[in-house]
Design a protein around this motif. Structure first.
Motif, short mmCIF file in Angstrom:
data_model
loop_
_atom_site.label_atom_id
_atom_site.label_comp_id
_atom_site.label_asym_id
_atom_site.label_seq_id
_atom_site.Cartn_x
_atom_site.Cartn_y
_atom_site.Cartn_z
N VAL A 209 0.82 -1.21 0.00
CA VAL A 209 0.00 0.00 0.00
C VAL A 209 0.86 1.27 0.00
O VAL A 209 0.50 2.27 -0.61
CB VAL A 209 -0.98 -0.02 1.20
CG1 VAL A 209 -0.23 0.01 2.52
CG2 VAL A 209 -1.98 1.13 1.12
N SER A 210 2.03 1.19 0.63
CA SER A 210 2.92 2.35 0.68
C SER A 210 3.61 2.62 -0.65
O SER A 210 4.21 3.67 -0.85
CB SER A 210 3.98 2.15 1.77
OG SER A 210 4.80 1.03 1.45
N GLN A 211 3.53 1.65 -1.59
CA GLN A 211 4.18 1.78 -2.89
C GLN A 211 3.20 1.99 -4.04
O GLN A 211 3.58 1.96 -5.20
CB GLN A 211 5.03 0.53 -3.18
CG GLN A 211 6.22 0.36 -2.26
CD GLN A 211 7.24 1.47 -2.44
OE1 GLN A 211 7.45 1.96 -3.54
NE2 GLN A 211 7.90 1.85 -1.36
N ASP A 228 -6.71 -4.24 -14.03
CA ASP A 228 -5.96 -3.07 -14.52
C ASP A 228 -4.57 -3.47 -15.00
O ASP A 228 -3.91 -4.31 -14.39
CB ASP A 228 -5.80 -2.02 -13.41
CG ASP A 228 -7.07 -1.23 -13.14
OD1 ASP A 228 -8.04 -1.42 -13.89
OD2 ASP A 228 -7.08 -0.43 -12.19
N LEU A 229 -4.11 -2.84 -16.08
CA LEU A 229 -2.74 -2.99 -16.54
C LEU A 229 -1.95 -1.80 -15.99
O LEU A 229 -2.34 -0.65 -16.20
CB LEU A 229 -2.66 -3.02 -18.07
CG LEU A 229 -3.31 -4.23 -18.75
CD1 LEU A 229 -3.21 -4.09 -20.27
CD2 LEU A 229 -2.63 -5.52 -18.31
N VAL A 230 -0.89 -2.08 -15.25
CA VAL A 230 -0.14 -1.02 -14.59
C VAL A 230 1.35 -1.20 -14.82
O VAL A 230 1.84 -2.31 -15.04
CB VAL A 230 -0.42 -1.00 -13.06
CG1 VAL A 230 -1.86 -0.64 -12.78
CG2 VAL A 230 -0.08 -2.36 -12.43
N LYS A 231 2.07 -0.09 -14.79
CA LYS A 231 3.53 -0.14 -14.86
C LYS A 231 4.09 -0.20 -13.45
O LYS A 231 3.67 0.56 -12.58
CB LYS A 231 4.08 1.08 -15.60
CG LYS A 231 4.04 0.95 -17.10
CD LYS A 231 4.81 2.06 -17.78
CE LYS A 231 4.83 1.86 -19.29
NZ LYS A 231 5.57 2.94 -19.97
N LEU A 246 7.11 -5.05 -5.62
CA LEU A 246 6.96 -4.13 -6.74
C LEU A 246 6.58 -2.73 -6.25
O LEU A 246 6.10 -2.57 -5.13
CB LEU A 246 5.88 -4.63 -7.70
CG LEU A 246 6.00 -6.08 -8.19
CD1 LEU A 246 4.75 -6.48 -8.95
CD2 LEU A 246 7.23 -6.26 -9.06
N SER A 247 6.77 -1.75 -7.11
CA SER A 247 6.38 -0.38 -6.78
C SER A 247 5.76 0.31 -7.98
O SER A 247 6.33 0.30 -9.07
CB SER A 247 7.59 0.43 -6.30
OG SER A 247 7.25 1.80 -6.13
N MET A 248 4.57 0.87 -7.78
CA MET A 248 3.96 1.72 -8.80
C MET A 248 4.42 3.16 -8.59
O MET A 248 4.57 3.92 -9.53
CB MET A 248 2.43 1.64 -8.71
CG MET A 248 1.84 0.34 -9.23
SD MET A 248 0.05 0.22 -8.92
CE MET A 248 -0.56 1.73 -9.65
#
Length: 374
Positions: A209-211, A228-231, A246-248
């Motif tokens: 959640v923090s990322q 959803d498609l996310v980077k 991972l990090s968004m």
């Protein structure tokens, strides 16, 4: 003259199907006797008709199970079973999969012909929950032998074990292609209260959640939805525990990258109180950009706790005391913002001395008593 061939129970013979009837097949085995292959002796699993599995002209290896005056009663399933047990034991010992076709759906699982009757319990059909097993009838897939007991004629098979094994192979292949720092597109598979699981290259990684965002996120569902498609950027890989972090946030422009022009030292801006601590208050002056108002900079009055003067969600004006973009550090003051505002207010009323027909105290009263010249 054709010599009469003597057959005994237990003999294994080769025969050719000459005729197919409703409940049996007539087999030529040589000599003057006919071979009869009953429907129930064709397979170790239930079949409706002989033509479902056999055809005229087909050559078979059969076992003699009964000798009559003019006929031999033969069994295909007895020969298949003898061969099958050895194969099944070898596959079980070496954990090698076999391909099967589901022939029946029964209470609690599936039936497949593996030379003997093989049972796939519902719990071993798939690693995912399957509500309706009927769709599996007639399907072909790989299974592993989970349990084998020749004396009890018991064979337990598992398609779930094959799926898990394949997933592990895919996971290892995927991990080998991933590197820390890599930016990759993924698909949101699951959302929890502590983050979102995103599939990248065939493996799931956690975006904590923090990322998820540069701004404070209470509920991950506010930011992403399943599908959803996310980077994302890979921030850590642990193959031993199969964990991928991972990090968004790291692939998105941050508030320090998009700092508004009016945010500079000495400027008075509006913000929202986001958090209160014993030593001060954190105020957000633009999305994701929070600065600290030290307790000494909250009020002219002496306060022991920020809660005496502020509450979360309150809109306040703050003065930027210090801004270090490289260190991502922002110091703010509510007290000095109020003083700056007061100075601006009374400056409007200051007239040249010869035109002054009033005293400042008449205009501001108590405000001037609390004002300190910087």
């Amino acid at each position: 003259m054709v010599e009469k061939v003597i057959f005994e129970i237990g003999d294994v013979v080769k025969g050719t199907i000459e005729q197919i009837e409703e409940k049996q097949a007539i087999v030529s085995v040589g000599g003057k006797v006919d071979g009869i292959l009953p429907l129930k002796e064709i397979s170790n699993v239930h079949i409706e008709k002989v033509t479902d599995v056999l055809s005229v002209g087909e050559e078979l290896e059969l076992k003699v199970i009964k000798v009559e005056e003019d006929n031999l009663i033969l069994s295909k399933r007895a020969v298949d079973a003898e061969k099958a047990w050895d194969v099944l034991q070898e596959r079980f010992d070496n954990k090698v999969s076999i391909e099967v076709t589901v022939t029946e759906v029964v209470n609690g699982g599936l039936i497949a012909d593996v030379g003997v009757r093989g049972f796939i319990p519902a719990s071993l059909v798939s690693k995912n929950f399957v509500e309706d097993l009927s769709s599996y009838k007639g399907t072909t897939f790989e299974v592993l032998v989970e349990e084998i007991d020749r004396e009890k004629n018991r064979v337990i098979l598992s398609h779930k074990a094959v799926e898990i094994k394949e997933t592990e192979v895919q996971r290892k292949a995927a991990f080998s292609s991933l590197t820390v720092g890599q930016i990759i597109e993924g698909k949101v598979e699951r959302i929890t209260n502590f983050g979102a699981f995103v599939n990248v290259g065939g493996v799931d990684g956690l975006v904590h959640v923090s990322q998820l965002s540069h701004k404070r996120v209470e509920n991950p569902a506010e930011i992403v939805s399943v599908g959803d498609l996310v980077k994302v950027q890979i921030i850590s890989i642990d193959e031993k525990t199969n964990r991928l972090a991972l990090s968004m946030k790291s692939v998105q422009p941050g508030p320090w990258d998009e700092l508004k022009e009016d945010v500079k030292v000495g400027a008075v801006v509006e913000g929202i109180v986001k958090r209160l601590t014993n030593f001060g208050a954190f105020v957000e002056i633009q999305t994701g950009l929070e600065g600290l108002v030290h307790i000494s900079q909250i009020s002219e009055k002496h306060i022991k706790n920020p809660k005496e003067a502020l509450e979360v969600g309150q809109t306040v004006k703050v003065k930027v005391l210090d801004l270090k973009k490289e260190e991502k550090r922002l110091s703010l003051s509510i007290k000095e913002a109020q003083e700056a505002e007061l100075k601006e207010d009374y400056s409007k009323y200051i007239q040249p001395q010869e035109n002054a027909g009033f005293q400042l105290g008449e205009l501001f009263g108590e405000k001037l008593k609390n004002f300190k010249t910087k």
